[in-house]
Design an enzyme around this catalytic site. Sequence first.
Site, PDB file in Angstrom:
ATOM      1  CG  ASP A  65     -13.794   1.490 -34.371  1.00  0.00           C
ATOM      2  OD1 ASP A  65     -14.946   1.347 -34.806  1.00  0.00           O
ATOM      3  OD2 ASP A  65     -12.870   0.686 -34.614  1.00  0.00           O
ATOM      4  CG  HIS A  66     -15.668  -1.444 -31.819  1.00  0.00           C
ATOM      5  ND1 HIS A  66     -16.733  -2.266 -32.080  1.00  0.00           N
ATOM      6  CD2 HIS A  66     -14.894  -1.482 -32.939  1.00  0.00           C
ATOM      7  CE1 HIS A  66     -16.616  -2.796 -33.289  1.00  0.00           C
ATOM      8  NE2 HIS A  66     -15.509  -2.325 -33.842  1.00  0.00           N
TER       9      HIS A  66
HETATM   10  P1  13P Z   1     -10.002  -4.600 -39.952  1.00  0.00           P
HETATM   11  O1  13P Z   1      -9.434  -5.288 -38.777  1.00  0.00           O
HETATM   12  O2  13P Z   1     -10.517  -5.565 -40.970  1.00  0.00           O
HETATM   13  O3  13P Z   1      -9.098  -3.612 -40.553  1.00  0.00           O
HETATM   14  O4  13P Z   1     -11.312  -3.808 -39.453  1.00  0.00           O
HETATM   15  C1  13P Z   1     -11.214  -2.602 -38.773  1.00  0.00           C
HETATM   16  C2  13P Z   1     -12.494  -2.223 -38.126  1.00  0.00           C
HETATM   17  O5  13P Z   1     -13.554  -2.721 -38.454  1.00  0.00           O
HETATM   18  C3  13P Z   1     -12.469  -1.214 -37.070  1.00  0.00           C
HETATM   19  O6  13P Z   1     -13.655  -1.134 -36.366  1.00  0.00           O
END
Ligand code: 13P
Length: 283
Positions: free
Chosen positions: A80-81
Site C-alpha cells: 500500500d502506498h
Molecule cells: P482508512 O484510514 O479509512 O481505513 O483507509 C485505509 C486506506 O485507504 C489504506 O490505503
Amino acid sequence: MYNILDDAFEKRYAVPQFNMNGLIWLESILKTAEKCNAPVIVGTTDKIVDQLGGFELLARAFDIMKEDLEITVPTVLHLDHGQTVERCKKAVDAGYGSIMYDGSKLPIKENVKNTREVVEYAHQHGVTVEAEVGSVGGTEDGIYSDLKYADQNECIQLVKKGGIDSLAPALGSVHGKYKGEPNLGFEEMASLRQSIDTPFVLHGASGISDSDLQKAISHGHAKINYNTELNIAWSDALRKVLIENQDLYAPMEILKPSIQSLNEVIEEVIIRTGAYHKALNNS
Ligand code: 13P
C-alpha cells in the site's frame, strides 16, 4: 490479483483490502476470509513495512500462515502506498502479488513515468499495479496529505500511458477518522467511469456510509481499503480490557478481546463490500 479484481469489477462488488499492523491482523484477516468464503487483500503500508520486519519477512509470513491455516480462498499480499520505484521492485522480488506505486504528489509526467517503470517490472513477474491521482486527505501511518480531487485528464494519462491494472482516483475520501461527514465526488466518479474501463480503488473507506459505499461500487470501485476501522476496534477493546483488569499481564489474555473485535469488524466489512461467499477458490 487479476482474477480477484476482474470478477469483482464485472459483478459489481468489491474486494476489501485490510491493512495489517502485525501478525495478529494477518491471522484475523486470513481466518475470517476463510470463514466467510471471501477473497481478501492484505495490505502493508510502505511507511511501516520496515517496522513490521521488512518485505522478505512479510511475504514469507503471509505464505507460511496461509499454509498453516489451510486457507483456500483467494488472497493477495499488496504493498500500500509504495513510496519509490525501488521499494516497489523490492516488494515484487520478495513475492508480493500486488503493488501500489504512489506518485500522486509528483507532477503527472513524472508520476506516469515512474508508474510505467513499476508496471513493466511487476508485469514481468505476474504482479498487478495500482496507482493514484489527486490526493486522499488525512493521515496514515504518520504521513499527512491535503485532500485534492483527481483531475480527469491526468487519470486517463496514468491509465493509458502507465499501463496500470487499477486506479485510485482521489475523489473526496480521507485516511484516518473523518472530521464531519465524508463528501465523495459521485459526479466526477460517473464521468471518469465514462472514459476509463479500469477498476477503481477507494482509499479511506473507514467511516464511509453503506449507501455511499454501494454508490462507489456501482461506479466500478472493485477494491476498497480499510485500516482505521480495524485499528479503532482493536484499540478500543484493548483499552477496555486493561482498564477493567488492572492486574492482568498475560499478553494472550489481554489480546483476546481485541482479536475478537478485529474478527468481527473484518466480517462486517466483507459483508458490506459484497465479497461474502465470492471466493473463486483459485488462490
Ligand atoms: P482508512 O484510514 O479509512 O481505513 O483507509 C485505509 C486506506 O485507504 C489504506 O490505503
